[in-house]
Enzyme design. Structure first.
Site, PDB file in Angstrom:
ATOM      1  N   HIS A 231       0.824  -1.205   0.000  1.00 14.98           N
ATOM      2  CA  HIS A 231       0.000   0.000   0.000  1.00 14.98           C
ATOM      3  C   HIS A 231       0.862   1.260   0.000  1.00 14.98           C
ATOM      4  O   HIS A 231       0.683   2.159  -0.837  1.00 14.98           O
ATOM      5  CB  HIS A 231      -0.923  -0.007   1.226  1.00 14.98           C
ATOM      6  CG  HIS A 231      -1.763   1.228   1.368  1.00 14.98           C
ATOM      7  ND1 HIS A 231      -3.070   1.297   0.955  1.00 14.98           N
ATOM      8  CD2 HIS A 231      -1.472   2.464   1.881  1.00 14.98           C
ATOM      9  CE1 HIS A 231      -3.550   2.500   1.194  1.00 14.98           C
ATOM     10  NE2 HIS A 231      -2.597   3.228   1.763  1.00 14.98           N
ATOM     11  N   GLU A 232       1.779   1.342   0.952  1.00 14.34           N
ATOM     12  CA  GLU A 232       2.588   2.554   1.046  1.00 14.34           C
ATOM     13  C   GLU A 232       3.481   2.730  -0.174  1.00 14.34           C
ATOM     14  O   GLU A 232       3.755   3.865  -0.587  1.00 14.34           O
ATOM     15  CB  GLU A 232       3.421   2.539   2.331  1.00 14.34           C
ATOM     16  CG  GLU A 232       2.595   2.601   3.610  1.00 14.34           C
ATOM     17  CD  GLU A 232       1.675   3.806   3.686  1.00 14.34           C
ATOM     18  OE1 GLU A 232       2.006   4.850   3.092  1.00 14.34           O
ATOM     19  OE2 GLU A 232       0.619   3.709   4.336  1.00 14.34           O
TER      20      GLU A 232
END
Length: 674
Positions: A464-465
């Site tokens: 995600h990041e």
């Protein structure tokens, strides 16, 4: 201070800040000179006797504040990732001064007059699309910042902004301090029964690092339901852990949240809006309070119904242990039991397949190469802001250089909880700058010599990041105002959520999910069972999220003049009104440690995650069904969306990829809410 490293541009690769030279005493002088320099630059714009032009006003404004930006991005990173009492002190002092500085620019009547004149003549200026959008967006920003208010109301606005900036810094520091103080300390490994050996060893190492030699410490993550609750067999330890989490900063941040809510309501009214929520959403892709209300209201009933069905399954297992009613500290534990009994999935048994280095290189980086053609080379010659941090140079498919990626993956006492991405250098064609971006996670450090093994959720967080990081790295705009992740708040999570899909794509998963000792691949049937088990937990996850989103919405829908007496009572009433008063599922964030909305820029914007997920689910479906190869699809997604930043309307970028307006169907199906 002539030797201050911020006073001149960095000579390192990609203008990476010279971290080896930076000391705490450099920050305040650099902030002060940076603010003074930018105000002098603004003064030159407004003193120009020539009529306003795009070049002598908007371009000059884009070029201003270089020193201030250099120090601000480094300081904001350290205050989050490696803070000290000295840094906290500078934060408390500089936050209201920076708010005043922003007001000095946005409320500069002469500067706004030049921008407004250009705005009124915009059809005659012959500007290209990106330049026209810069003029329009800058004009909107000045109006929303109060440029059209009279002198008395501008004076009050300055006071509100300064007090809010101070309160935000205090809120952030209170959460960090109380999270550290409330870390769960236990005397023996037996109390941690149920955790894997590497997790117990990490707790012992954490105890040593935090000054509790011979004991075991579970530091608190920034959300409510701590990940260890799924495994701890001792119910009393689970209860203590969750109580520590839910009780953070209540005494200090409860009253502060009330005050901040009131200040934001007053500011919204001053600027012509009924509530702070109305003010915020007017400049987002959602566009209106009604649109957000409609989406959230549509999701609550089926989500709660799903959660109740899940609770009935949990109750069967809990009853066998003599537990008559599932409590909040039981939910994750018995959910894990259901996964093991009904789906034959043991979350702890997955960890040996997710070794951090392999997930990073053979998963996250591999997927980026698969979709976008980029490659990564570690630069051990470049010094980052902490010994934990690794620096990678990013290259295009043809070998051309793109930027730098910094990875800071481990938890430490000086780092705030959670995971995030930000930029140290923002891409800009105008300024000739290429991006330097970083990711921060909070993975527990293992015992010396042991591998870093991730949970399923930590793998998801890493992907995600990194999606945010790609958004920053692929930015290809002229003006820094539009670069990378500087897009509407309810759009910014969309690219990062899309990047999560690579975690379970067969060709990616097979490349990284291998046992760290034997090298055996993660069994395919285990992945399939994990996917089925995740479907079982959607009721809990959706209710947990919606409770936080609607709590944020409630705090920021309070109109000016409506008094709130007690933060905890307000929270309980808001959840009951929304139909989300589910005792066994606390909100993902309670008010007192809801840093996203009281110190992190998401006020009246936490709905953005589910709003963005509508776009995400549509795009994942598009990737799978558009008939192109993965590489071809990745190129379209990069060219039409990731590279554009805010240089065109965000939903236009979405339409350029998917070919139509977003529809909620794929999201509802994914969440089990259809």
């Amino acid at each position: 201070m002539t030797e201050n490293p911020f006073f001149k541009p960095s000579t390192l690769a990609y203008e990476l800040p010279p971290f080896a030279e930076i000391r705490e005493e450099h920050y305040l002088p650099a902030f002060e000179r940076g603010m003074a320099e930018q105000l002098a630059e603004i003064g030159e714009i407004t003193a120009n006797p020539e009529p306003p032009t795009f070049e002598n006003t908007l371009i000059a404004l884009e070029r201003s504040g270089a020193l201030l930006r250099r120090v601000r991005v480094v300081f904001e990173n350290q205050s989050s990732a490696d803070t000290t009492p000295g840094v906290d002190g500078v934060d408390a002092e500089i936050s209201p001064r920076l708010a005043a500085h922003r007001d000095a620019i946005h409320l500069d009547a002469a500067l706004f007059a030049r921008i407004e004149e250009l705005y009124e003549r915009r059809a005659e200026l012959g500007l290209d699309q990106e330049s026209l959008r810069l003029l329009e967006r800058r004009h909107t920003a000045f109006v929303r910042a109060g440029a059209r208010l009279d002198a008395d109301r501008q004076h009050r606005l300055r006071g509100l902004n300064a007090e809010l900036a101070t309160a935000s810094a205090v809120f952030r520091q209170n959460v960090a301090a109380d999270s550290k103080a409330r870390a769960l300390v236990v005397d023996s490994a037996e109390e941690l029964a149920g955790l894997s050996p590497d997790e117990v060893a990490a707790a012992a190492e954490n105890g040593r690092a935090l000054g509790h030699d011979g004991k075991y410490v579970l530091s608190l993550k920034n959300f409510s339901n701590q990940s260890e609750l799924a495994s701890l067999t001792d119910r009393s330890v689970r209860e203590r852990l969750l109580a520590a989490s839910l009780g953070r900063a209540v005494a200090t941040n409860g009253p502060l949240a009330i005050r901040m809510s009131a200040l934001r309501a007053e500011r919204a009214r001053l600027l012509g809006y009924d509530t702070h929520a109305a003010y915020v959403v007017a400049d987002e892709t959602a566009g209106s309070v009604d649109a957000v209300d409609a989406l959230l209201a549509r999701l609550v009933p089926p989500a709660v119904a799903n959660a109740r069905r899940e609770a009935a399954e949990l109750a069967k297992l809990a009853a066998a242990d003599g537990i008559e009613e599932i409590a909040a500290h039981d939910w994750a534990y018995y959910s894990e039991q259901v996964r093991q009994s009904s789906y034959q999935v043991d979350a702890g048994a997955l960890r040996p397949y997710f070794e951090l280095e392999r997930v990073l290189r053979d998963g996250v980086f591999f997927a980026a190469n698969l979709a976008y053609g980029v490659t990564f080379t570690e630069r051990t010659d470049l010094v980052a802001y902490h010994p934990d941090v690794r620096v990678f140079e990013v290259f295009e498919e043809d070998g051309g250089s793109l930027g730098l990626f910094l990875g800071d993956f481990h938890a430490r006492a000086s780092k705030r909880g959670g995971a995030w991405m930000d930029e140290l250098v923002t891409q800009s064609g105008l300024l000739g700058q290429r991006p330097v971006v970083y990711n921060n996670l909070n993975v527990a450090r293992p015992a010396p010599g042991e591998p870093v093994l991730l949970s399923w959720d930590e793998v998801r967080t890493l992907f995600h990041e990194f999606g945010h990081a790609l958004h920053g790295l692929f930015s290809d705009v002229r003006y820094p105002y539009f670069a990378g992740t500087d897009v509407p708040r309810d759009f910014v999570e969309f690219p990062s959520q899309v990047n999560e899909m690579w975690m379970v794509r067969p060709e990616v998963l097979a490349n990284y999910a291998r046992h760290h000792v034997t090298g055996e691949p993660l069994p395919t049937e285990l992945v399939e069972r994990m996917a089925a088990a995740e479907g079982f937990g959607q009721g809990f996850r959706t209710v947990e999220y919606l409770a936080a989103a609607l709590l944020d919405w409630a705090w920021h829908s309070v109109p000016e003049g409506q008094e709130v007496a007690d933060a905890e009572e307000f929270e309980a009433a808001a959840l009951a009104k929304a139909g989300l008063a589910v005792a066994a599922i606390p909100p993902r964030y309670r008010t007192a440690y809801f840093s996203h909305i009281f110190s992190g820029g998401y006020s009246a914007g936490y709905y953005a995650y589910i709003w963005s997920e509508v776009l995400d689910a549509e795009t994942v479906d598009w990737f799978e069904r558009n008939g192109r190869s993965v590489r071809e699809s990745g190129e379209v997604f990069r060219r039409e969306l990731l590279s554009r930043g805010d240089s065109r309307d965000a939903l236009d970028s979405f339409r350029a990829v998917v070919g139509r307006d977003p529809q909620p169907g794929p999201l509802l199906a994914r969440r089990g809410l259809a």
